[in-house]
Design an enzyme around this catalytic site. Structure first.
Site, PDB file in Angstrom:
ATOM      1  N   SER A   1       0.831  -1.203   0.000  1.00 53.25           N
ATOM      2  CA  SER A   1       0.000   0.000   0.000  1.00 53.25           C
ATOM      3  C   SER A   1       0.864   1.250   0.000  1.00 53.25           C
ATOM      4  O   SER A   1       1.653   1.470   0.922  1.00 53.25           O
ATOM      5  CB  SER A   1      -0.905   0.018   1.233  1.00 53.25           C
ATOM      6  OG  SER A   1      -1.419   1.325   1.406  1.00 53.25           O
TER       7      SER A   1
ATOM      8  N   HIS B   1      -1.255  -1.351  -4.196  1.00 51.58           N
ATOM      9  CA  HIS B   1      -2.513  -1.042  -3.503  1.00 51.58           C
ATOM     10  C   HIS B   1      -2.610   0.464  -3.302  1.00 51.58           C
ATOM     11  O   HIS B   1      -1.734   1.086  -2.708  1.00 51.58           O
ATOM     12  CB  HIS B   1      -2.528  -1.777  -2.160  1.00 51.58           C
ATOM     13  CG  HIS B   1      -3.829  -1.695  -1.431  1.00 51.58           C
ATOM     14  ND1 HIS B   1      -4.908  -2.513  -1.728  1.00 51.58           N
ATOM     15  CD2 HIS B   1      -4.230  -0.902  -0.410  1.00 51.58           C
ATOM     16  CE1 HIS B   1      -5.914  -2.231  -0.907  1.00 51.58           C
ATOM     17  NE2 HIS B   1      -5.535  -1.247  -0.102  1.00 51.58           N
TER      18      HIS B   1
ATOM     19  N   ASP C   1      -4.902   3.432  -1.768  1.00 50.39           N
ATOM     20  CA  ASP C   1      -5.974   3.721  -0.817  1.00 50.39           C
ATOM     21  C   ASP C   1      -6.573   5.089  -1.079  1.00 50.39           C
ATOM     22  O   ASP C   1      -5.923   6.117  -0.892  1.00 50.39           O
ATOM     23  CB  ASP C   1      -5.421   3.668   0.612  1.00 50.39           C
ATOM     24  CG  ASP C   1      -5.156   2.245   1.058  1.00 50.39           C
ATOM     25  OD1 ASP C   1      -6.082   1.419   0.984  1.00 50.39           O
ATOM     26  OD2 ASP C   1      -4.021   1.955   1.488  1.00 50.39           O
TER      27      ASP C   1
ATOM     28  N   MET D   1      -9.351   7.750   0.027  1.00 52.41           N
ATOM     29  CA  MET D   1     -10.216   8.103   1.170  1.00 52.41           C
ATOM     30  C   MET D   1     -10.775   9.500   0.958  1.00 52.41           C
ATOM     31  O   MET D   1     -10.058  10.396   0.506  1.00 52.41           O
ATOM     32  CB  MET D   1      -9.402   8.081   2.464  1.00 52.41           C
ATOM     33  CG  MET D   1      -8.684   6.768   2.709  1.00 52.41           C
ATOM     34  SD  MET D   1      -7.925   6.746   4.333  1.00 52.41           S
ATOM     35  CE  MET D   1      -6.902   5.273   4.203  1.00 52.41           C
TER      36      MET D   1
ATOM     37  N   HIS E   1      -8.421   0.694  -3.832  1.00 56.96           N
ATOM     38  CA  HIS E   1      -9.316   0.459  -2.696  1.00 56.96           C
ATOM     39  C   HIS E   1     -10.051   1.763  -2.377  1.00 56.96           C
ATOM     40  O   HIS E   1      -9.473   2.688  -1.822  1.00 56.96           O
ATOM     41  CB  HIS E   1      -8.455  -0.005  -1.499  1.00 56.96           C
ATOM     42  CG  HIS E   1      -9.220  -0.260  -0.251  1.00 56.96           C
ATOM     43  ND1 HIS E   1      -8.592  -0.458   0.970  1.00 56.96           N
ATOM     44  CD2 HIS E   1     -10.556  -0.368   0.004  1.00 56.96           C
ATOM     45  CE1 HIS E   1      -9.513  -0.667   1.900  1.00 56.96           C
ATOM     46  NE2 HIS E   1     -10.708  -0.608   1.348  1.00 56.96           N
TER      47      HIS E   1
ATOM     48  N   MET F   1     -12.309   3.876  -0.323  1.00 53.01           N
ATOM     49  CA  MET F   1     -12.969   4.062   0.977  1.00 53.01           C
ATOM     50  C   MET F   1     -13.712   5.388   0.891  1.00 53.01           C
ATOM     51  O   MET F   1     -13.308   6.404   1.466  1.00 53.01           O
ATOM     52  CB  MET F   1     -11.913   4.068   2.094  1.00 53.01           C
ATOM     53  CG  MET F   1     -11.373   2.672   2.391  1.00 53.01           C
ATOM     54  SD  MET F   1      -9.796   2.703   3.250  1.00 53.01           S
ATOM     55  CE  MET F   1      -8.699   2.874   1.851  1.00 53.01           C
TER      56      MET F   1
ATOM     57  N   MET G   1     -11.142  -6.453   5.638  1.00 52.85           N
ATOM     58  CA  MET G   1     -10.328  -5.484   6.389  1.00 52.85           C
ATOM     59  C   MET G   1      -9.945  -6.092   7.735  1.00 52.85           C
ATOM     60  O   MET G   1     -10.806  -6.602   8.456  1.00 52.85           O
ATOM     61  CB  MET G   1     -11.113  -4.183   6.643  1.00 52.85           C
ATOM     62  CG  MET G   1     -11.404  -3.339   5.414  1.00 52.85           C
ATOM     63  SD  MET G   1      -9.952  -2.701   4.551  1.00 52.85           S
ATOM     64  CE  MET G   1      -9.110  -1.786   5.838  1.00 52.85           C
TER      65      MET G   1
ATOM     66  N   ASP H   1      -6.222  -6.707   4.486  1.00 50.08           N
ATOM     67  CA  ASP H   1      -5.658  -5.352   4.478  1.00 50.08           C
ATOM     68  C   ASP H   1      -5.694  -4.774   5.891  1.00 50.08           C
ATOM     69  O   ASP H   1      -6.776  -4.595   6.459  1.00 50.08           O
ATOM     70  CB  ASP H   1      -6.495  -4.491   3.513  1.00 50.08           C
ATOM     71  CG  ASP H   1      -5.982  -3.075   3.362  1.00 50.08           C
ATOM     72  OD1 ASP H   1      -4.893  -2.769   3.891  1.00 50.08           O
ATOM     73  OD2 ASP H   1      -6.680  -2.269   2.712  1.00 50.08           O
TER      74      ASP H   1
END
Ligand code: DX5
Ligand code: ZN
Length: 220
Positions: free
Chosen positions: A8, A33, A35, A37, A66, A68, A137, A175
């Site tokens: 990540s 990966h 992330d 957000m 990913h 979120m 998660m 993760d």
């Protein structure tokens, strides 16, 4: 199932993201990966589709995105256009999961659904046959560097058993808090894709850290 390591970049140097992504390719990672957000679905803000687009030409590794975020339906097309190879959204985001999955797969991109620690594994069962991957998660989403929640291995086992029952070779990704130790119970429970932020980026040698994770998972 093939073991895949997906470091990540949340734990990387954001002022040099291009270099950081290249270092993962050199280090033998299988995926990158990313992330995303939004400060709404989770209490933190990271990066968006323009950053994914800018990173795309810097590496040939598949991008494991990913999301979120709230309202993934609105933003999924942007991430597909930006070069995501796999798009993962949260089942708790309030979207229509079947619609999001169809949107992703019709674009020729792999689809995944993520589950927060408090969401039961059964929540993904109605969509299982249409998914390339399920993300379990092992921390509350929002921040890197948190401690692994050992209780999540039961959820992994449940989802792997359901996949086997239906003859599906769906990837199961974990993760949060993954190290060469916490990866072992996850692999034993049936996970085969492993995200690691702090473990890889805090290591002196990223290639060695990735190799250690892979060895521990294969041996489990
Ligand atoms: C947390 C993110 C993770 C995070 C993992 O919300 O989804 O991908 O970067 O970081 P570590 O491996 O440090 O727990
Ligand atoms: Zn993540």
């Amino acid at each position: 199932m093939d073991v895949k390591i997906s470091p990540s970049i949340l734990a990387s140097d954001f002022s040099a993201l291009g270099k950081e992504v290249r270092s993962l390719e050199k280090g033998g990672a299988d995926l990158v990966h990313i992330d995303v957000m939004d400060g709404h679905f989770v209490p933190n803000i990271t990066l968006g589709a323009p950053v994914v687009k800018a990173l795309r030409p810097r590496a040939s590794l598949p991008f494991d995105v990913h999301l979120m975020i709230s309202d993934p339906e609105t933003y999924i097309p942007d991430f597909i256009k930006a070069g995501a190879d796999l798009v993962c959204f949260h089942i708790e985001s309030g979207c229509d999961p079947a619609k999001c999955i169809a949107m992703i797969r019709e674009a020729g991109v792999k689809a995944a659904v993520a589950l927060k620690p408090g969401t039961p594994g059964e929540a993904v069962f109605p969509y299982l046959s249409d998914l390339d991957m399920v993300l379990v998660m092992t921390v509350e989403p929002g921040f890197g560097g948190q401690s692994f929640m050992a209780g999540m291995t039961e959820k992994i086992r449940l989802i792997r058993a359901e996949c086997e029952k239906r003859g599906l070779d769906t990837d199961i990704e974990v993760d949060g808090g993954i190290t060469d130790e916490t990866i072992v119970p996850c692999a034993k429970a049936g996970a085969n894709v492993f995200v690691a932020g702090s473990y890889v980026f805090r290591a002196k040698d990223r290639g060695e850290a990735i190799a250690r994770l892979r060895e521990a998972a294969v041996r489990a």
